[in-house]
Design a protein around this motif. Sequence first.
Motif, PDB file in Angstrom:
ATOM      1  N   LEU A 297     -19.358  43.636  10.312  1.00 28.75           N
ATOM      2  CA  LEU A 297     -19.569  42.755   9.510  1.00 28.75           C
ATOM      3  C   LEU A 297     -19.230  41.421   9.559  1.00 28.75           C
ATOM      4  O   LEU A 297     -19.741  40.423   9.195  1.00 28.75           O
ATOM      5  N   LEU A 298     -17.935  41.327  10.381  1.00 29.79           N
ATOM      6  CA  LEU A 298     -17.575  39.900  10.642  1.00 29.79           C
ATOM      7  C   LEU A 298     -18.705  39.138  11.589  1.00 29.79           C
ATOM      8  O   LEU A 298     -18.692  37.851  11.614  1.00 29.79           O
ATOM      9  N   GLY A 299     -18.998  39.897  12.648  1.00 28.48           N
ATOM     10  CA  GLY A 299     -20.025  39.303  13.569  1.00 28.48           C
ATOM     11  C   GLY A 299     -21.403  38.786  12.652  1.00 28.48           C
ATOM     12  O   GLY A 299     -21.656  37.812  12.741  1.00 28.48           O
ATOM     13  N   ILE A 300     -21.694  39.618  12.058  1.00 30.58           N
ATOM     14  CA  ILE A 300     -23.100  39.486  11.254  1.00 30.58           C
ATOM     15  C   ILE A 300     -22.944  38.404  10.228  1.00 30.58           C
ATOM     16  O   ILE A 300     -23.735  37.428  10.074  1.00 30.58           O
ATOM     17  N   THR A 301     -21.822  38.384   9.647  1.00 26.89           N
ATOM     18  CA  THR A 301     -21.217  37.114   8.775  1.00 26.89           C
ATOM     19  C   THR A 301     -21.327  35.795   9.475  1.00 26.89           C
ATOM     20  O   THR A 301     -21.811  34.681   8.991  1.00 26.89           O
ATOM     21  N   LEU A 302     -20.706  35.737  10.590  1.00 31.48           N
ATOM     22  CA  LEU A 302     -20.632  34.288  11.364  1.00 31.48           C
ATOM     23  C   LEU A 302     -22.202  34.050  11.898  1.00 31.48           C
ATOM     24  O   LEU A 302     -22.374  33.021  12.027  1.00 31.48           O
ATOM     25  N   MET A 303     -22.875  34.895  12.125  1.00 30.17           N
ATOM     26  CA  MET A 303     -24.172  34.777  12.805  1.00 30.17           C
ATOM     27  C   MET A 303     -25.128  34.117  11.507  1.00 30.17           C
ATOM     28  O   MET A 303     -25.728  33.252  11.924  1.00 30.17           O
ATOM     29  N   THR A 304     -24.787  34.477  10.352  1.00 29.34           N
ATOM     30  CA  THR A 304     -25.387  33.940   9.216  1.00 29.34           C
ATOM     31  C   THR A 304     -25.032  32.410   9.226  1.00 29.34           C
ATOM     32  O   THR A 304     -25.950  31.681   8.835  1.00 29.34           O
ATOM     33  N   LEU A 305     -23.568  32.208   9.672  1.00 32.66           N
ATOM     34  CA  LEU A 305     -23.498  30.575   9.517  1.00 32.66           C
ATOM     35  C   LEU A 305     -24.223  29.696  10.582  1.00 32.66           C
ATOM     36  O   LEU A 305     -24.228  28.732  10.288  1.00 32.66           O
ATOM     37  N   THR A 306     -24.343  30.526  11.686  1.00 30.51           N
ATOM     38  CA  THR A 306     -25.248  29.843  12.661  1.00 30.51           C
ATOM     39  C   THR A 306     -26.444  29.234  12.240  1.00 30.51           C
ATOM     40  O   THR A 306     -26.951  28.439  12.668  1.00 30.51           O
ATOM     41  N   ALA A 307     -27.298  30.115  11.361  1.00 31.52           N
ATOM     42  CA  ALA A 307     -28.562  29.770  10.869  1.00 31.52           C
ATOM     43  C   ALA A 307     -28.408  28.727   9.977  1.00 31.52           C
ATOM     44  O   ALA A 307     -29.337  28.075   9.349  1.00 31.52           O
ATOM     45  N   SER A 308     -27.110  29.095   8.957  1.00 25.88           N
ATOM     46  CA  SER A 308     -27.244  27.934   7.805  1.00 25.88           C
ATOM     47  C   SER A 308     -26.620  26.637   8.051  1.00 25.88           C
ATOM     48  O   SER A 308     -26.724  25.594   7.324  1.00 25.88           O
ATOM     49  N   LEU A 309     -25.848  26.407   9.034  1.00 23.76           N
ATOM     50  CA  LEU A 309     -25.093  25.306   9.574  1.00 23.76           C
ATOM     51  C   LEU A 309     -25.788  24.543  10.626  1.00 23.76           C
ATOM     52  O   LEU A 309     -25.713  24.938  11.872  1.00 23.76           O
ATOM     53  N   PRO A 310     -26.535  23.513  10.682  1.00 22.36           N
ATOM     54  CA  PRO A 310     -27.412  22.724  11.897  1.00 22.36           C
ATOM     55  C   PRO A 310     -26.267  22.465  12.792  1.00 22.36           C
ATOM     56  O   PRO A 310     -26.881  22.333  14.093  1.00 22.36           O
ATOM     57  N   SER A 311     -25.204  22.144  12.688  1.00 19.39           N
ATOM     58  CA  SER A 311     -24.425  21.669  13.564  1.00 19.39           C
ATOM     59  C   SER A 311     -23.838  22.696  14.601  1.00 19.39           C
ATOM     60  O   SER A 311     -23.433  22.405  15.564  1.00 19.39           O
ATOM     61  N   LEU A 312     -24.173  23.719  14.312  1.00 17.38           N
ATOM     62  CA  LEU A 312     -23.761  25.152  15.345  1.00 17.38           C
ATOM     63  C   LEU A 312     -25.086  25.228  16.012  1.00 17.38           C
ATOM     64  O   LEU A 312     -24.905  26.240  17.278  1.00 17.38           O
ATOM     65  N   ARG A 313     -26.031  24.358  16.057  1.00 17.13           N
ATOM     66  CA  ARG A 313     -27.322  24.752  16.958  1.00 17.13           C
ATOM     67  C   ARG A 313     -27.718  23.412  17.410  1.00 17.13           C
ATOM     68  O   ARG A 313     -27.208  22.132  16.752  1.00 17.13           O
ATOM     69  N   PRO A 314     -28.424  23.265  18.538  1.00 15.44           N
ATOM     70  CA  PRO A 314     -28.999  22.038  19.096  1.00 15.44           C
ATOM     71  C   PRO A 314     -30.270  21.319  18.189  1.00 15.44           C
ATOM     72  O   PRO A 314     -30.915  22.263  17.326  1.00 15.44           O
ATOM     73  N   PRO A 315     -30.390  20.044  18.425  1.00 14.95           N
ATOM     74  CA  PRO A 315     -31.721  19.600  17.268  1.00 14.95           C
ATOM     75  C   PRO A 315     -33.104  20.402  17.540  1.00 14.95           C
ATOM     76  O   PRO A 315     -33.055  21.049  18.762  1.00 14.95           O
ATOM     77  N   PRO A 316     -33.796  20.596  16.629  1.00 15.05           N
ATOM     78  CA  PRO A 316     -34.971  21.311  16.840  1.00 15.05           C
ATOM     79  C   PRO A 316     -35.839  20.461  17.656  1.00 15.05           C
ATOM     80  O   PRO A 316     -35.949  19.272  18.034  1.00 15.05           O
ATOM     81  N   CYS A 317     -36.606  21.539  18.502  1.00 18.76           N
ATOM     82  CA  CYS A 317     -37.707  20.808  19.387  1.00 18.76           C
ATOM     83  C   CYS A 317     -39.161  20.427  18.780  1.00 18.76           C
ATOM     84  O   CYS A 317     -39.934  21.439  18.574  1.00 18.76           O
TER      85      CYS A 317
END
Length: 556
Positions: A100-120
């Motif tokens: 549950l902790l892992g999937i909750t944090l994965m949801t944050l990577t999808a909702s917070l753009p700062s956790l991902r590179p800029p879109p191509c």
Amino acid sequence: MEPKKSQNNIVFIKHSKRGGWTTTPFILGSVLTLTMTSGGLIGNLIVYLITKYNVKSIDATQLFNVVIGCMSLFPIVGAILTDSYYGSFAVIAVFSFVSLLGITLMTLTASLPSLRPPPCTNKLLPCESPSKLQYGVLYAILGLACIGIGGTRFTIATMGADQFEEDSNSIAIYFSWHFFMFYVATVISTTVIIYVQDNVSWTVGFGICVVCNIVGVILFLSGRKFYRKSRTKGSPFTGIARVITAAVRKRKVSSANHQYNYDINDKSTTIPSNSFRFLNHGALKIESDDLKTRTWSLSTVQEVEDLKTLIKIVPLWSSSVMLSASIGMFSNFVILQALTMDRHLGGSTFQIPSSSFLSLDVLATCITICLLDRLIFPMWQKLTGWSLAPLQIIGLGHVLNVAALVASAIVEIQRLHAARDHHLTGLSMATTAIVPFSALWLLFPLTILGISQAFLFPGQISLYYQEFPTSLRSTSSAMISVIVAIGFYLSTAITGLIRKNTRWLQDDINDGRLDIVYWVLAAIGVVNFGYFLVCAKMFKHKLDKQDQTLDNVSSS
């Protein structure tokens, strides 16, 4: 309520109101929801890495293989903790919260753009890769997911089987329903959840996984008053290590004038079997042995036989490693193929998500399991008077797996022809061009693969559950997961080797020769099937071993 000593390491608590089919709604409900969680997280991971993290296609498949490998190793850890220290209930409860902790944090990577590179945005220019911090966060989240999902996957399967008496036919029925629920959940996650991720929002898609995980935890904990619980009595691996140590220490002791140390509760076996005779020295009683305390100089006959069982089953077990590697590579490449094919249904605007094509494989497995369990196997037994043994069922799975790889090679040949006919090869683009060739052609190899898995995995888990020592029941179920782990690690190595020495695997698969890769895997599968036949021919079942032991007793 009284304890029932039915296993070497685990003492079951016998209670008239506990165990049996009363527990299955809670256990199978947890299997359904927790599998939907893992399917929604992992099933579309390759596409998530390519589209949101700008990872190159082949690199994404290799990272995916590592994740699946790690996720498949943790069930053995969960099994050891279950068999040795904490029992099934505690292990499943803790690891489901980690999931549950892992999937909750994965949801944050999808909702917070700062956790991902800029879109191509420009397909003609290279995309920006993730930073070290972004990779670090992603790896940490995937690590938690691997621990949580892996720790519960096969432990819950064994816990469900342990709710029934050992001589009950209900265990086989339970395993069929367990795998059915597992595959149904996989179909739902690889269709509904993945469709939401691709067409609505990754945040919403991962959020559904969070809800499923929460429901799974609640369902599992709700059945705690009905479960047939167990008390552990120490690690069974300690006994195995004791056998080796004692056998080495007493390697020069003759068995002519010495008796064997056997368990009080083991009335059918008084001397060990003749196979691997060196290990029998570990159970020889000499004057210096203290029978009141367990030392590293004396083991029991049952511990000796348990170790022999493990040694005998290793070659047969190893024959499934290459099989798992080919399945892993096949699944990854199918997603890459689907990304470059026409995924529309007829003339509609609806487009099937590329990862959802794997649901065709899972759906075929579900349907096949139902047909085998309810129609084909009973009809076969009625017509012939005998039922197929687990080894025969696994052998059929090997053959069908090779057939699936051959079908994949044929489909890929046609896809490459369409790409060349429409001049879609040799293009310098950041993404692979879409080939006007229907992705529905992938239905044929995926269906064959799904049918093969309906034979392979239930057959394997049934075989290992029957043949492993009773003290290692949870470990026996987790051995399937270890096969998957080693297979996916091996598939990563094979993929890297092919990329290094050939031009068959390109980031733009229109410029590669994926069909040759499939032909190579099919050839390896044929050789591996031959190896399986040799191992199956030499394998001695537990019943054969007991008969041999009894013969030794009578002859002595």
